[in-house]
Design a protein around this motif. Structure first.
Motif, PDB file in Angstrom:
ATOM      1  N   GLU A 166       0.825  -1.203   0.000  1.00  0.00           N
ATOM      2  CA  GLU A 166       0.000   0.000   0.000  1.00  0.00           C
ATOM      3  C   GLU A 166       0.860   1.254   0.000  1.00  0.00           C
ATOM      4  OE1 GLU A 166      -3.387   0.497  -0.267  1.00  0.00           O
ATOM      5  OE2 GLU A 166      -3.202  -1.597  -0.920  1.00  0.00           O
ATOM      6  N   ASP A 167       1.921   1.253   0.819  1.00  0.00           N
ATOM      7  CA  ASP A 167       2.842   2.396   0.847  1.00  0.00           C
ATOM      8  C   ASP A 167       3.494   2.589  -0.513  1.00  0.00           C
ATOM      9  OD1 ASP A 167       2.254   2.736   3.517  1.00  0.00           O
ATOM     10  OD2 ASP A 167       4.043   1.668   4.225  1.00  0.00           O
ATOM     11  N   TYR A 168       3.871   1.468  -1.143  1.00  0.00           N
ATOM     12  CA  TYR A 168       4.517   1.535  -2.453  1.00  0.00           C
ATOM     13  C   TYR A 168       3.555   2.080  -3.506  1.00  0.00           C
ATOM     14  CZ  TYR A 168       7.002  -0.009  -6.649  1.00  0.00           C
ATOM     15  OH  TYR A 168       7.625  -0.044  -7.867  1.00  0.00           O
ATOM     16  N   LYS A 169       2.287   1.694  -3.441  1.00  0.00           N
ATOM     17  CA  LYS A 169       1.281   2.183  -4.395  1.00  0.00           C
ATOM     18  C   LYS A 169       1.180   3.709  -4.339  1.00  0.00           C
ATOM     19  CE  LYS A 169      -2.768   0.367  -4.428  1.00  0.00           C
ATOM     20  NZ  LYS A 169      -4.023  -0.233  -3.909  1.00  0.00           N
ATOM     21  N   HIS A 170       1.311   4.269  -3.154  1.00  0.00           N
ATOM     22  CA  HIS A 170       1.178   5.718  -2.997  1.00  0.00           C
ATOM     23  C   HIS A 170       2.479   6.459  -3.270  1.00  0.00           C
ATOM     24  CE1 HIS A 170      -2.411   4.347  -0.687  1.00  0.00           C
ATOM     25  NE2 HIS A 170      -2.934   5.411  -1.267  1.00  0.00           N
ATOM     26  N   ASP A 171       3.601   5.740  -3.365  1.00  0.00           N
ATOM     27  CA  ASP A 171       4.873   6.422  -3.591  1.00  0.00           C
ATOM     28  C   ASP A 171       5.814   5.554  -4.424  1.00  0.00           C
ATOM     29  OD1 ASP A 171       6.895   8.309  -3.415  1.00  0.00           O
ATOM     30  OD2 ASP A 171       7.608   7.595  -1.465  1.00  0.00           O
ATOM     31  N   PRO A 172       5.386   5.123  -5.626  1.00  0.00           N
ATOM     32  CA  PRO A 172       6.224   4.216  -6.418  1.00  0.00           C
ATOM     33  C   PRO A 172       7.502   4.856  -6.934  1.00  0.00           C
ATOM     34  CG  PRO A 172       4.333   4.934  -7.693  1.00  0.00           C
ATOM     35  CD  PRO A 172       4.110   5.429  -6.290  1.00  0.00           C
ATOM     36  N   PHE A 173       7.503   6.184  -7.106  1.00  0.00           N
ATOM     37  CA  PHE A 173       8.686   6.858  -7.635  1.00  0.00           C
ATOM     38  C   PHE A 173       9.574   7.441  -6.544  1.00  0.00           C
ATOM     39  CE2 PHE A 173       6.122   6.600 -11.417  1.00  0.00           C
ATOM     40  CZ  PHE A 173       7.051   6.423 -12.423  1.00  0.00           C
TER      41      PHE A 173
ATOM     42  N   THR B 173       4.021   2.824 -13.776  1.00  0.00           N
ATOM     43  CA  THR B 173       3.574   2.787 -12.374  1.00  0.00           C
ATOM     44  C   THR B 173       2.582   1.656 -12.154  1.00  0.00           C
ATOM     45  OG1 THR B 173       3.887   5.179 -12.172  1.00  0.00           O
ATOM     46  CG2 THR B 173       2.490   4.111 -10.534  1.00  0.00           C
ATOM     47  N   ALA B 174       1.598   1.557 -13.037  1.00  0.00           N
ATOM     48  CA  ALA B 174       0.592   0.502 -12.901  1.00  0.00           C
ATOM     49  C   ALA B 174       1.227  -0.886 -13.031  1.00  0.00           C
ATOM     50  CB  ALA B 174      -0.496   0.686 -13.965  1.00  0.00           C
ATOM     51  N   ASP B 175       2.162  -1.017 -13.973  1.00  0.00           N
ATOM     52  CA  ASP B 175       2.831  -2.308 -14.157  1.00  0.00           C
ATOM     53  C   ASP B 175       3.619  -2.702 -12.910  1.00  0.00           C
ATOM     54  OD1 ASP B 175       1.843  -2.486 -16.714  1.00  0.00           O
ATOM     55  OD2 ASP B 175       3.714  -1.883 -17.711  1.00  0.00           O
ATOM     56  N   GLU B 176       4.373  -1.748 -12.364  1.00  0.00           N
ATOM     57  CA  GLU B 176       5.200  -2.038 -11.193  1.00  0.00           C
ATOM     58  C   GLU B 176       4.332  -2.439  -9.996  1.00  0.00           C
ATOM     59  OE1 GLU B 176       8.330  -2.302 -10.781  1.00  0.00           O
ATOM     60  OE2 GLU B 176       9.413  -1.070 -12.233  1.00  0.00           O
ATOM     61  N   VAL B 177       3.253  -1.703  -9.781  1.00  0.00           N
ATOM     62  CA  VAL B 177       2.369  -2.017  -8.658  1.00  0.00           C
ATOM     63  C   VAL B 177       1.744  -3.400  -8.853  1.00  0.00           C
ATOM     64  CG1 VAL B 177       0.213  -1.395  -7.503  1.00  0.00           C
ATOM     65  CG2 VAL B 177       1.911   0.385  -8.040  1.00  0.00           C
ATOM     66  N   ALA B 178       1.321  -3.693 -10.087  1.00  0.00           N
ATOM     67  CA  ALA B 178       0.701  -4.988 -10.373  1.00  0.00           C
ATOM     68  C   ALA B 178       1.682  -6.133 -10.144  1.00  0.00           C
ATOM     69  CB  ALA B 178       0.188  -5.011 -11.808  1.00  0.00           C
TER      70      ALA B 178
ATOM     71  N   ASP C 111      10.782 -12.856 -10.621  1.00  0.00           N
ATOM     72  CA  ASP C 111      11.586 -12.878 -11.842  1.00  0.00           C
ATOM     73  C   ASP C 111      10.975 -11.963 -12.902  1.00  0.00           C
ATOM     74  OD1 ASP C 111      13.891 -14.173 -13.241  1.00  0.00           O
ATOM     75  OD2 ASP C 111      12.307 -14.851 -14.603  1.00  0.00           O
ATOM     76  N   ASP C 112       9.636 -11.974 -13.016  1.00  0.00           N
ATOM     77  CA  ASP C 112       8.955 -11.084 -13.964  1.00  0.00           C
ATOM     78  C   ASP C 112       9.224  -9.618 -13.615  1.00  0.00           C
ATOM     79  OD1 ASP C 112       7.907 -13.235 -15.317  1.00  0.00           O
ATOM     80  OD2 ASP C 112       5.935 -13.132 -14.359  1.00  0.00           O
ATOM     81  N   HIS C 113       9.171  -9.310 -12.331  1.00  0.00           N
ATOM     82  CA  HIS C 113       9.411  -7.939 -11.867  1.00  0.00           C
ATOM     83  C   HIS C 113      10.817  -7.465 -12.243  1.00  0.00           C
ATOM     84  CE1 HIS C 113      10.319  -4.555  -9.341  1.00  0.00           C
ATOM     85  NE2 HIS C 113      10.939  -5.270  -8.420  1.00  0.00           N
ATOM     86  N   LEU C 114      11.834  -8.287 -11.990  1.00  0.00           N
ATOM     87  CA  LEU C 114      13.202  -7.871 -12.252  1.00  0.00           C
ATOM     88  C   LEU C 114      13.521  -7.888 -13.742  1.00  0.00           C
ATOM     89  CD1 LEU C 114      14.928  -9.477  -9.176  1.00  0.00           C
ATOM     90  CD2 LEU C 114      14.536  -7.046  -9.622  1.00  0.00           C
ATOM     91  N   ASP C 115      12.857  -8.755 -14.504  1.00  0.00           N
ATOM     92  CA  ASP C 115      13.024  -8.713 -15.954  1.00  0.00           C
ATOM     93  C   ASP C 115      12.432  -7.425 -16.519  1.00  0.00           C
ATOM     94  OD1 ASP C 115      13.779 -10.082 -18.498  1.00  0.00           O
ATOM     95  OD2 ASP C 115      11.627  -9.868 -18.885  1.00  0.00           O
ATOM     96  N   TYR C 116      11.328  -6.982 -15.940  1.00  0.00           N
ATOM     97  CA  TYR C 116      10.722  -5.709 -16.340  1.00  0.00           C
ATOM     98  C   TYR C 116      11.693  -4.562 -16.044  1.00  0.00           C
ATOM     99  CZ  TYR C 116       7.074  -2.106 -16.748  1.00  0.00           C
ATOM    100  OH  TYR C 116       6.325  -1.010 -17.115  1.00  0.00           O
ATOM    101  N   GLU C 117      12.333  -4.614 -14.865  1.00  0.00           N
ATOM    102  CA  GLU C 117      13.321  -3.584 -14.517  1.00  0.00           C
ATOM    103  C   GLU C 117      14.469  -3.591 -15.524  1.00  0.00           C
ATOM    104  OE1 GLU C 117      13.620  -1.420 -11.567  1.00  0.00           O
ATOM    105  OE2 GLU C 117      11.463  -1.741 -11.676  1.00  0.00           O
ATOM    106  N   ARG C 118      14.912  -4.766 -15.924  1.00  0.00           N
ATOM    107  CA  ARG C 118      15.993  -4.873 -16.900  1.00  0.00           C
ATOM    108  C   ARG C 118      15.595  -4.245 -18.230  1.00  0.00           C
ATOM    109  NH1 ARG C 118      17.230  -7.887 -21.148  1.00  0.00           N
ATOM    110  NH2 ARG C 118      15.269  -9.039 -20.945  1.00  0.00           N
ATOM    111  N   ARG C 119      14.384  -4.547 -18.681  1.00  0.00           N
ATOM    112  CA  ARG C 119      13.923  -3.989 -19.953  1.00  0.00           C
ATOM    113  C   ARG C 119      13.746  -2.480 -19.874  1.00  0.00           C
ATOM    114  NH1 ARG C 119       9.038  -5.814 -20.800  1.00  0.00           N
ATOM    115  NH2 ARG C 119       8.822  -7.314 -19.087  1.00  0.00           N
ATOM    116  N   LEU C 120      13.385  -1.995 -18.702  1.00  0.00           N
ATOM    117  CA  LEU C 120      13.247  -0.559 -18.498  1.00  0.00           C
ATOM    118  C   LEU C 120      14.605   0.138 -18.624  1.00  0.00           C
ATOM    119  CD1 LEU C 120      10.809   1.239 -17.905  1.00  0.00           C
ATOM    120  CD2 LEU C 120      11.359   1.058 -15.468  1.00  0.00           C
ATOM    121  N   VAL C 121      15.636  -0.475 -18.042  1.00  0.00           N
ATOM    122  CA  VAL C 121      16.986   0.083 -18.168  1.00  0.00           C
ATOM    123  C   VAL C 121      17.407   0.115 -19.629  1.00  0.00           C
ATOM    124  CG1 VAL C 121      19.424  -0.345 -17.666  1.00  0.00           C
ATOM    125  CG2 VAL C 121      17.741  -0.538 -15.850  1.00  0.00           C
ATOM    126  N   LEU C 122      17.141  -0.961 -20.360  1.00  0.00           N
ATOM    127  CA  LEU C 122      17.518  -1.020 -21.771  1.00  0.00           C
ATOM    128  C   LEU C 122      16.789   0.045 -22.583  1.00  0.00           C
ATOM    129  CD1 LEU C 122      17.580  -4.893 -22.350  1.00  0.00           C
ATOM    130  CD2 LEU C 122      19.523  -3.354 -22.020  1.00  0.00           C
TER     131      LEU C 122
END
Length: 268
Positions: A148-155, A215-220, A242-253
């Motif tokens: 819940e805290d993360y949803k309100h402050d993902p960035f 933001t929506a993807d990260e929270v989901a 693993d899906d979460h960290l792969d998403y982070e990797r693709r975001l960096v790319l």
């Protein structure tokens, strides 16, 4: 200086440091990797002076800009220090890499972020599985609160209100739920290197819709981790992390696109 059997060049000092011309990946990454290896193998020790820029240019057959960028990367990684008028020296200890340093080129920021994600992925996925298998009602409740805290402050805009960010608190909670205190210590160490500026770059690089989508993807994805833990489904928790960290990797790319201008084949 002299040639070794594999075509490398040795610099004659109190101890011989072997450096070979860069082969693949990028010039800067290859230079950094060679120095890291020399330090890991004990061929370079705290207090040892590195060859001068001119010597490195001659030894490696690369440009001054590549040498300087590699030295800057090693300094930000905490492996060397630059003493004005004296040169570069191996440090007496390990400082955790500062992947947010504005002195790093986009290329080195990209590579260090990808290495950080690789390290987190190796550790975080098994931790998520253990957290699910050993979950308690109290731990699940804490994890939902961190979500819940993360949803309100993902960035991370509200970081000053917390001793740790909601993102850090979420992943530390998972480590604690694994029941292994060594995991907690290692995760805390790794999370200190998670770059806040990646989120800032997202907001600059993406339009409003893009930011909302990320933001929506990260929270989901964080919710999927929590729900798998709540079901005590270790395999699903592993996959969700693993899906979460792969998403982070693709975001960096996406945010730090590869620069092919400094490929090894290029004659500098």
């Amino acid at each position: 200086m002299k040639q070794d059997q594999e075509g490398g060049t040795q610099l004659t000092m109190n101890k011989e440091v072997l450096l070979r011309p860069p082969r693949k990946v990028t010039i800067v990454e290859s230079i950094v990797g060679q120095f890291v290896q020399q330090i890991q193998e004990g061929k370079l020790n705290p207090g040892d002076k590195l060859p001068s820029e001119r010597q490195l240019i001659d030894m490696l057959g690369v440009s001054r800009s590549s040498v300087r960028e590699a030295l800057q990367g090693l300094m930000v990684m905490g492996l060397i220090e630059i003493r004005p008028g004296q040169g570069a020296f191996v440090t007496n200890g390990r400082v955790f890499p500062n992947v947010d340093s504005p002195t790093l080129s986009d290329h080195l920021q990209r590579e260090m972020r990808l290495q950080l994600i690789e390290a987190r992925r190796t550790l975080a996925c098994p931790i998520a599985r253990l957290a699910a298998e050993r979950a308690t009602p109290e731990g699940i409740a804490r994890l939902y609160q961190h979500l819940e805290d993360y949803k309100h402050d993902p960035f991370g805009h509200l970081n000053k209100r917390h001793s740790v960010s909601p993102h850090t608190a979420f992943h530390l909670c998972l480590a604690e739920m694994s029941g292994n205190q060594f995991f907690v210590a290692v995760v805390e160490h790794l999370l200190r290197a998670v770059p806040i500026t990646l989120r800032s770059r997202e907001e600059v690089a993406l339009d409003d819709q893009g930011v909302r989508t990320v933001t929506a993807d990260e929270v989901a994805m964080h919710r999927a981790i929590v729900e798998a833990v709540e079901r005590r489904d270790g395999d699903a928790a592993f996959r969700a992390m693993d899906d979460h960290l792969d998403y982070e990797r693709r975001l960096v790319l996406q945010i730090f696109p590869e620069d092919n201008s400094s490929s090894i084949e290029e004659a500098e």
